[in-house]
Design an enzyme around this catalytic site. Structure first.
Site, PDB file in Angstrom:
ATOM      1  N   ILE A  32       1.079  -4.620   8.063  1.00  0.00           N
ATOM      2  CA  ILE A  32       0.821  -5.477   7.115  1.00  0.00           C
ATOM      3  C   ILE A  32       1.974  -6.739   6.906  1.00  0.00           C
ATOM      4  O   ILE A  32       1.762  -7.751   6.793  1.00  0.00           O
ATOM      5  CB  ILE A  32       0.505  -4.926   5.715  1.00  0.00           C
ATOM      6  CG1 ILE A  32      -0.922  -4.128   5.742  1.00  0.00           C
ATOM      7  CG2 ILE A  32       0.512  -5.980   4.688  1.00  0.00           C
ATOM      8  CD1 ILE A  32      -1.000  -3.183   4.720  1.00  0.00           C
ATOM      9  N   TYR A 181       4.815  10.640   0.215  1.00  0.00           N
ATOM     10  CA  TYR A 181       4.546   9.140   0.582  1.00  0.00           C
ATOM     11  C   TYR A 181       4.102   8.442  -0.668  1.00  0.00           C
ATOM     12  O   TYR A 181       4.191   7.377  -1.028  1.00  0.00           O
ATOM     13  CB  TYR A 181       3.554   8.942   1.725  1.00  0.00           C
ATOM     14  CG  TYR A 181       3.258   7.430   1.738  1.00  0.00           C
ATOM     15  CD1 TYR A 181       4.444   6.416   2.377  1.00  0.00           C
ATOM     16  CD2 TYR A 181       2.052   7.220   1.792  1.00  0.00           C
ATOM     17  CE1 TYR A 181       4.000   5.450   2.663  1.00  0.00           C
ATOM     18  CE2 TYR A 181       1.548   5.677   1.985  1.00  0.00           C
ATOM     19  CZ  TYR A 181       2.500   4.850   2.336  1.00  0.00           C
ATOM     20  OH  TYR A 181       2.290   3.476   2.356  1.00  0.00           O
ATOM     21  N   LYS A 185       5.399   5.333  -3.044  1.00  0.00           N
ATOM     22  CA  LYS A 185       4.919   4.057  -3.235  1.00  0.00           C
ATOM     23  C   LYS A 185       4.473   3.905  -4.874  1.00  0.00           C
ATOM     24  O   LYS A 185       4.632   2.752  -5.523  1.00  0.00           O
ATOM     25  CB  LYS A 185       3.411   4.012  -2.593  1.00  0.00           C
ATOM     26  CG  LYS A 185       3.529   4.098  -1.136  1.00  0.00           C
ATOM     27  CD  LYS A 185       4.811   2.963  -0.292  1.00  0.00           C
ATOM     28  CE  LYS A 185       4.096   1.518  -0.477  1.00  0.00           C
ATOM     29  NZ  LYS A 185       4.986   0.599  -0.036  1.00  0.00           N
TER      30      LYS A 185
END
Length: 320
Positions: A32, A181, A185
């Site tokens: 991204i 993870y 975030k």
């Protein structure tokens, strides 16, 4: 009686010009982040790709220059897992001001065992959250020198179902890669929301916006060889998923809008329009757990201790 003309509707294919502005994209060499950098480069801005991998970032800058005529794109070595290197990395930018930074770089591990950075932090939490937390501290003078700079934090839809364990931020007692993870975030997103609150209190001209890309798959992402190559077979196999999710080029849209659109406001959360998973970017209601100011404050205090950020704040500096 004259009326002020309204701004044209946002069009992801026709971005406004940003000549003379400078943007930093962490992890701009792949995924991204690459598409954020490519799209911002098309606006006439100078785009700096932060990366720890010289070969990959060289390929990414070459790809952008091949696709965007006259692209002003360059790279800087940036390793978010090495906190002691960040002040030097910021100095190497060689700019007098920074109009926006997109905190996009991240590590995602699929399998055990638990790994640590050189500073002794769990790798995903240490890179994704603590690295960006400390980086923002060193970037703040450059951001404050711009008229209305933005810190854009790339969260994840995976964080929506997670909750922080403030007593085990380093996942020492409960390490599961997917959960760790998602929590890393979520910590990033907490930081982005809390940062804007502190910036407003400090009377800063800098604002902080949190975004997420929805569902973004490699198999739905257009090829950018050698950065990314999509096979016809992969595209065909992923075609049914396109009803719900999208490619990484579209996953970049919320971050690009958060950087460029003057209508975007600090403290907002932006994501894809359709179920938060795909489509053009739009503001969405703040997730309930992200509005927990007490948890955000505890995370902020812990992050200051873990990163060794200097507590001697200057005027307008949101760091304690």
């Amino acid at each position: 009686m004259s009326s002020t003309p309204s701004a044209p509707p946002w069009n992801v294919q026709r971005l406004p010009r940003a000549d003379g502005r400078v943007f930093l994209v962490t992890g701009g060499n792949a995924g991204i982040g690459y598409f954020v950098a490519e799209q911002l480069s098309a606006t006439g801005a100078t785009v700096v790709l932060g990366s720890r991998n010289p070969a990959k970032v060289e390929a990414a800058t070459a790809s952008i220059r091949a696709r965007v005529a006259g692209a002003r794109v360059r790279a800087v070595r940036l390793d978010l897992a090495d906190l002691s290197s960040l002040e030097t990395a910021v100095a190497s930018l060689g700019v007098e001001r920074l109009d926006a930074v997109v905190h996009n770089a991240g590590v995602a591990l699929d399998d055990p065992p638990r790994r640590e950075t050189g500073d002794g932090h769990e790798l995903m939490f240490g890179t994704n959250h603590l690295g960006h937390f400390a980086l923002t501290r060193w970037l703040m003078p450059l951001l404050s020198a711009a008229p209305a700079a933005r810190v854009v934090t790339m969260g994840s839809f995976a964080a929506k179902s997670e909750r922080l364990d403030l007593d085990d931020l380093q996942s020492r007692t409960d390490y599961r890669p997917g959960r760790t993870y998602g929590r890393s975030k979520l910590a990033q997103m907490y930081f982005g929301v809390a940062l804007d609150r502190r910036l407003r209190t400090a009377g800063s001209t800098v604002s902080s916006v949190v975004v997420h890309p929805g569902g973004a798959l490699d198999s739905l992402t257009p090829s950018r060889p050698p950065v990314h190559t999509r096979t016809t077979g992969a595209l065909l196999r992923a075609a049914p998923a396109a009803l719900l999710v999208q490619g990484k080029h579209a996953g970049a849209w919320p971050a690009v809008r958060a950087v460029l659109d003057p209508a975007v406001r600090g403290g907002q959360l932006w994501g894809p329009r359709v179920f938060g998973l795909r489509g053009e970017p739009r503001p969405e209601p703040m997730w309930n757990h992200l509005a927990d100011a007490s948890a955000a404050a505890r995370l902020w205090d812990a992050s200051c201790v873990l990163t060794g950020v200097d507590p001697g704040a200057g005027p307008g500096d949101p760091y304690p």
